[in-house]
Structures are given as C-alpha cells and as structure tokens.
Write an enzyme that holds these catalytic residues in place. Structure first.
Site, PDB file in Angstrom:
ATOM      1  N   GLU A  84      26.674 -12.656  13.024  1.00 17.22           N
ATOM      2  CA  GLU A  84      26.634 -12.551  14.480  1.00 17.22           C
ATOM      3  C   GLU A  84      27.415 -13.629  15.238  1.00 17.22           C
ATOM      4  O   GLU A  84      27.820 -13.409  16.375  1.00 17.22           O
ATOM      5  CB  GLU A  84      25.165 -12.568  14.942  1.00 17.22           C
TER       6      GLU A  84
ATOM      7  N   SER B  55     -23.798  23.849   5.686  1.00 18.09           N
ATOM      8  CA  SER B  55     -25.130  23.482   5.201  1.00 18.09           C
ATOM      9  C   SER B  55     -25.349  21.982   5.094  1.00 18.09           C
ATOM     10  O   SER B  55     -26.467  21.547   4.786  1.00 18.09           O
ATOM     11  CB  SER B  55     -25.372  24.128   3.834  1.00 18.09           C
TER      12      SER B  55
END
Length: 816
Positions: free
Chosen positions: A83, A433
């Site tokens: 950079e 159930s």
C-alpha cells in the site's frame, strides 16, 4: 520579451495566490487530528463458551483492536509493500505517486489511480467521505501531513491496521486473520500476511473464497513487492508463491456455534443495547463447545440421511461449496431438474432468481429471504422456464442442564451459512404427542396411577369444524384398543386413550400446569394430541421441569459480561422454582422411562437404563419430535420443513428426530454420566403383576412400579382372571354413544375452535352421530352420565382401589 516575462510572472503569482486561497478555503473546518490521541474504533464484543474459549463475535463492525506490539513484522511489512512503499520516509503524502496517479487519470479522462499513502487512507476513512473529488483529495493531503506531524509512524500503522476493511465484515487485521484463517494475527505466516495485505485495494474482487485465482495472483504480487523492497529473500518469495491458499472453511469462523451466538446477539440488542453499541465486551456463556459441535454434526448427518432416503435435493452445508457448485452448473433440462439458485430480490412474494447467469422467477414461502441460495426445480413450458423453490429439510436441537436451565448446545437449522433463521428459538410448530405428559401428570395429581386402566375406544367429541359437529381421534396407523393402563397408553402413545383421559381430567389442570412452564394450551380436546404450537426451546424447557422433579428453571445462557475496562457489568444466575409436586413428577419420570423401555422411544434404551423421553408426530408427518432426558441433561429435537410439508413415509418422531437425539446424547452422557433419577419423599416402588396390574405375590411375580404413597393397589393378583394388557377391536367400529367427559366445556367458552388445527392422527365421525348435550364448564354431571368403568364400583382390575370414583368425588368437591 520583458512584457511577456512580466505577464508570466504576474500570472504565476496570481495562480499561486489563488491556489493558496483555495487551499485555505478547503482547509477551513477540518477536524483536529489530535483527537486521534483518544481514538478507539468501534470494536466487536467476543462471546466465550463455558470454558472461556472464544466462540463468536457481536458488534456493528467485526473488529478486535490489537496494539502494534502484537502485530508481527511480517504483517506490517506486507501492508507497507502493498500500500505505501515510502511510508517510513514520506510526510504523509507521496508527491511522486500523486503525479503518477494524476497522469493516469488525465489519460483515462476520469479518476482511476488513487496514489494514496497509508496515512491518506487512514485520514480518508476516519474523517472524510470516499467520494473522489479534488477538494476531498486536498483535504486528505492536509490531514495526512498533520497526522504525520503529530503521531509516530508506528502509531499511524497501528491505527491503520486496526481500521482498514478487509472483506467478509472483518475490520482490522485481527478480525481478518480469524475470518480467513481461524487464527490470531500474531500466528500468521508469510503467505497469509501477503494475502491479507492484498485485500484493501478491492476486498470483493480479491475475495479468496469467491475468486481464489485472482486472490492468489494478488497475494503473489504482494510477495514480489516484499522481495523487491528487501523485506524477504528471493527464496522466501519463490517458496511462498508456490503454496496454495488454505482458508478457514467458515465465513464467521471462530467456532461452529453461529445459531447460539445469533441468539445471544438478539437477546443483548433487545435488553442491553447501550452495552452492545459501545462494544469491547467479553460475554461469558453456558455453552459447551464440544457438545455444540456434536449437536451440529448430529443434525447435519440426520438431515443428509433423510434427504437422500426421500430423494430430496439438498444444498451443500458450506457456503463455499454452494457457491462453487452454483458457478459451475449449466442448465440442461434433459439431464438435470434441480439447480442451485441465488435470490437477487423478492417483490410481491415472487423471487427473482439467478442460476449462474439465467434469471427465473418463482413464488416464495416462509423462511426464504433475499441473498440466499436455494434449490430450484426447473421445467420447460410454452412461455419459457418455470421455476419452483424446493424447501430444505430442517432440524433444531436444544440441550439444557436439567438442574439449572443452562443451555449446553443449540442448533437452529441445517446450516447457518445458508439460512440464519433460528428455528430453535423462533419456529412455532405443533408438538404432536410430545405434549401428552402434561395431561398424564395432571391425571396423576387427580388420583390416577400408572396402572389405572382407562377406556381406549374411540369416542366422539364436540367440534363444530368437523362433519356432523363431532371429532373422533384415531391411533397411529389405525391401531385400536379397548382399555389400557396409563403407563402403557403413554408408552405406546395411544391417542384415543389420551383424549379420553383428558375428558376425565378436564382442561383446567393441564392448562394451568403448562402455563407454569411457559406453554399456553387451549381448551380443545385435540390439545392432548399436540394441536398447540411451541418453539423447540419452549418444549425442551417443559421437559426440563419434568427431569428436575418438578422444579422449572428459566433458560439460562449468559453467566457474566465484562467491559473493555475489565469490569463486570452484568452477572446472571439460574432462576428456578417449583411448579409440579415432586412426588407426582417422579412418577411421571417413571412413565417416561417406560416410553423408552418398551414404547415409541425404545431405540433410546440403547444408551442405558436411566433415560426417559417422549416422541411426537403431527398429521401427515409434518413435524417430528423427540424430547428426552437423563438425570442431568435434557435435550429436544425437532425435524421438519419451514412450511407444512410431509417429511417422508413413516417419518414419525422415532424415525426422524430420535436418531439425532441419540447421536448427540451419546456424547453428552460422556460429559454428564448417566445415573439413577433421585427418589423424593412420598413415593415408593411396589411389585405389580403385569397381567392383572394388581399386587404381585409369589404365585404371580411382578415388576417394580412407582406410586405416590397410599395410591398403590391393595388387592392381590391371586384368584383374579388375567386380562389382556391391550385388547384390539375392529378399527372400523364406531362407538354407539359419544363419551361424556367429566369437565365438558360449554359452547361459548371452551369448545373446539373451528379454526384451530387438530393434530396428530385425527378423523371425523359420520354426521349421524347422536347429539351430545354438554353441560356448562365446572358443573358436575349426574353419575349416570359420567364415564367411569362398566364394572361395579368395587375394587377391580379396571378400577383398582376405586380410584376413578375418588376422582369423581374430588372434582365434585372442587366444583361445589
């Protein structure tokens, strides 16, 4: 000539003054860079498991700030080479880079090259907008020079490396290291550091998950720059360039507990938003990471198995694999029917779906969102391609400490990467159930025992939504019985007996007991078969109370929260209170153990003798449950689709969900070894002859059955003709008279709601069923109308100790 030189001089002066005035006007109002002395960026909060291991992050930005001393030199060098090669020598800007970028921009006729230094990028990201204008570039340069004057290069690089965005929601090198490699930044090697350093230019373009070839090319370029700048040797450059990219296979990678972390996130944002927004928290939870991993794998394995068995198309579990398959598929209707589609948008319940460049439209259903991958069925019509989204089979698992309510593991679906919808917490599903135990507990509290025999023949019940105004329950696969004991009725999940039992017990007590554990039941006869909808967490929490001798504990998942100053800002602890009488609850545990011993949950008996539980299945096999527990751990599993859709042939709870439960509990029992359930005061084991359900003697040996003290039979099995435990009848035979319940609701308050869906295994009677005059609720009926048992009210195998008569008298007293 002199005039020309004078004019040029004047022009240069005017131009310089004008430029100076412009620079001054642009600089007015710029922020004071000295504020960076106290700058601390939004930081993520870290979530830890019960052992103090990090399992996820929460925050607006996924950032973990680390000082420059923890960022290795190889990472610093990689970013500087990639950079800003002149970083350590420039004044915050690089004039040569700016001129080079300006020439490129002039040639292209638009801004292309940035020419920004690391300091300029920091100034832009902290103080300015990303819009490319001349005034912004000037402001950026001014701020960069000021930052360089006030801060050391080391501090500037530290701020930059913690602030920069590196894709996949990761801000800063520490979060990025964990995201892409599953390790800390100080653990990165050369090639990993170079890959991260290549991302700031274009995180999406060079995303190693999506574009691995471009990412590797960019990484190798950074390695080359490091070699050229003297940070690494030629040998290091060549060696690292040859190595393949090895990524962490999860995009939110610290652990495999994404559903649990999302649950924690939702809870904190709702209850402690200020804490979360400030960030930097350490959130300690009850999660057991080992069991969480086992739970996730158990769910994945069972979903994959059922999908293959039932020939359902299934997406790859990993988003990386899903994207890879998405990109390679080509539409060829002669060879393929199912494709992976990406939902680009949804409007008016119609999804616009991309299939690797081909766009189609398809209706959506619940659970489908934008930016998700889905399975799509394609077919050709005269109007073009017809598309339908194929639902993905899902499952949810919740596991809790039976004594504290602490959540040990939580899975909300097949893959969080593909669908973040947390079904464990938010999906309301009918229970089948699995809800029956609350009614059977009510019966025990009303004076029934495990060996009380109840009518198991089908009877008609008022239901205005059914043909003829009556509804009749039926049993699984059309089974039929005459009479049966409570323990066997629950073990075999006999629907007819359970509804008849509810009619005997009445609605009030079961509804009241369920409310104490956070489940709202409605006064419908179908409630005992599971017409009520709950979340997996709610139902598992109910079973936690069953497992804990009637002591209910609120779900407990955060132990403490520590802020960035290492101060404890929140601390939690188990909140438990008694909701069921311990003696009656312990008898229910015995009955649920019987379900595992001989009933629908028999597969679970392979794990050991001290396991209890209950299966649950709804109409058409749309929902499958298993809720079970040892003495220390309670776990619930649900399986189904996000829409009402049949799981598969005979895919009841024992087939669809119990295998997941067993796979998980096998490991959980290694952490929490199985041991007998404790016996509270007020209960005793009594030897009962299984043929007569009366006291055993040497001539008719029995088995131990648990009773609340004083409720066991007093008659012995001697000189009693044995009865069949279960007597079959013709399943096509309808009862001559509807059953008259003891506590029948009136038409205005407690009738079956016509809009309420009835649950598991129901059928309706012909319209010629005799009408039933239902008395007002809580008003006792004449004994001639009550269903007790046909024999005389003396001690009898069908009614030992006159239990049913006692219940009738108790209810009469309550109603008076």
């Amino acid at each position: 000539m002199k005039n020309i030189l004078a004019f040029l001089g004047f022009f240069i002066v005017v131009l310089t003054v004008s430029f100076g005035v412009y620079i001054y006007s642009v600089s007015i109002g710029l922020p004071d860079v000295r504020a960076l002395e106290h700058w601390h960026p939004p930081e993520t909060s870290i979530v830890y498991d019960s052992q103090g291991n990090p399992i996820g992050t929460i925050g607006i930005q996924n950032r973990i700030y680390v000082p420059i001393s923890k960022i290795p030199k190889v990472v610093q060098d990689a970013f500087v080479s990639a950079e800003d090669r002149t970083f350590y020598h420039n004044i915050g800007i690089d004039p040569f880079s700016i001129m080079r970028a300006l020439i490129v921009d002039i040639k292209k006729g638009k801004p292309i090259e940035g020419g920004s230094t690391i300091t300029q990028q920091l100034a832009k990201n902290l103080f300015l907008t990303p819009k490319k204008t001349v005034s912004r570039k000037i402001k950026e340069a001014i701020l960069s020079i000021e930052i360089t004057k006030d801060f050391s290069k080391s501090k500037i690089l530290e701020m930059y490396l913690n602030q920069i965005y590196l894709g996949h929601g990761a801000y800063g090198v520490e979060a990025a290291a964990e995201t892409y490699f599953g390790k800390h930044v100080w653990q990165l090697n050369l090639e990993e550091a170079a890959l991260l350093a290549g991302l700031p230019r274009a995180p999406t373009k060079y995303d190693p998950y999506i574009n691995p070839t471009l990412s590797q090319e960019r990484r190798n370029y950074v390695l080359y720059r490091m070699y050229r700048d003297g940070y690494i040797t030629k040998e290091q450059y060549l060696d690292a360039s040859e190595k393949p990219i090895k990524l962490n296979q999860k995009t939110n990678p610290i652990t495999q507990s994404d559903y649990f972390v999302s649950f924690i996130k939702d809870y904190l944002y709702k209850n402690f938003p200020d804490l979360v927004y400030r960030g930097g928290l350490k959130i300690y939870t009850t999660l057991n990471s080992h069991l969480q991993n086992v739970a996730e794998q158990s769910v994945i394995d069972q979903i994959t198995y059922i999908s293959k068995l039932e020939h359902y198309p299934i997406l790859p579990w990993s988003i990386t694999d899903t994207i890879a398959q998405f990109k390679t598929q080509k539409i060829d209707l002669k060879r393929r029917i199912y494709y992976i589609g990406f939902i680009k948008s949804i409007k008016n319940n119609i999804a616009n779906i991309d299939i690797n460049g081909t766009e189609v439209k398809a209706p959506v259903f619940a659970g489908i969102s934008n930016n998700e991958y889905v399975m799509v069925r394609l077919s050709k019509t005269k109007d073009g391609l017809k598309a339908n989204i194929i639902p993905q089979l899902q499952s949810a698992l919740v596991s809790m400490d039976a004594h504290t309510g602490a959540i040990l593991a939580l899975v909300g679906g097949y893959s969080y990467q593909l669908s973040s919808y947390n079904r464990a917490i938010y999906a309301l599903r009918q229970t089948g159930s699995a809800i029956k135990p609350i009614v059977y507990l009510s019966a025990l509290m009303k004076g029934f025992t495990q060996v009380t025999r109840i009518d198991a023949t089908p009877h008609a019940y008022p239901d205005p939504s059914a043909p003829g105004g009556f509804w009749t329950p039926r049993n699984y696969e059309g089974e039929s019985f005459t009479s049966i004991t409570l323990r066997r009725a629950l073990a075999y999940s006999v629907n007819t007996a359970s509804v008849n039992l509810l009619a005997q017990v009445g609605f009030n007590l079961p509804i009241s007991l369920a409310a104490k554990v956070g489940v709202k039941l409605q006064p419908y006869y179908s409630m005992v078969l599971g017409s009520t909808s709950v979340t997996p967490l709610q139902l598992t929490n109910m079973f936690q109370a069953f497992a804990n001798l009637g002591t209910y504990c609120e779900p407990y998942f955060i132990t403490k929260i520590v802020n960035s100053k290492n101060q404890v800002v929140y601390q939690d602890h188990p909140v438990c209170y008694n909701v069921f009488p311990a003696s009656y609850d312990r008898v229910l545990i015995s009955m649920l153990r019987y379900v595992v011993k001989i009933g629908t949950g028999a597969q679970a008996s392979a794990l050991g003798p001290y396991i209890a539980g209950k299966t649950g299945t709804t109409n058409h096999y749309d929902d499958a449950w298993f809720e079970g527990f040892s003495s220390d751990v309670v776990t619930g599993v649900w399986t189904g689709f996000d829409i009402r859709k049949r799981i598969g042939y005979n895919m009841a709870g024992a087939a669809a969900s119990l295998p997941t439960w067993m796979s998980y509990m096998k490991e959980a029992l290694k952490v929490y070894p199985e041991k007998p359930f404790p016996l509270p005061a007020g209960v005793s084991y009594v030897e009962i002859d299984p043929n007569t359900d009366l006291l055993a003697t040497p001539s008719c040996p029995g088995e131990p059955v648990l009773f609340v003290n004083g409720t066991a039979p007093t008659a012995t099995c001697n000189n009693v003709v044995p009865q069949n435990v279960i007597q079959s009848t013709n399943p096509n035979t309808e009862p001559q008279n509807p059953l008259q319940p003891l506590n029948t609701p009136n038409s205005s308050q407690n009738q079956v709601n016509p809009s309420q869906p009835t649950s598991s295994n129901t059928q309706t009677l012909p319209t010629n069923i005799p009408n039933v005059n239902t008395p007002p609720i809580n008003q006792p009926q004449p004994l001639s109308q009550q269903y007790i048992s046909k024999p005389s009210p003396q001690a009898h195998p069908q009614n030992p100790n006159n239990i049913l008569n006692k219940v009738v008298n108790e209810i009469k007293k309550e109603n008076n």
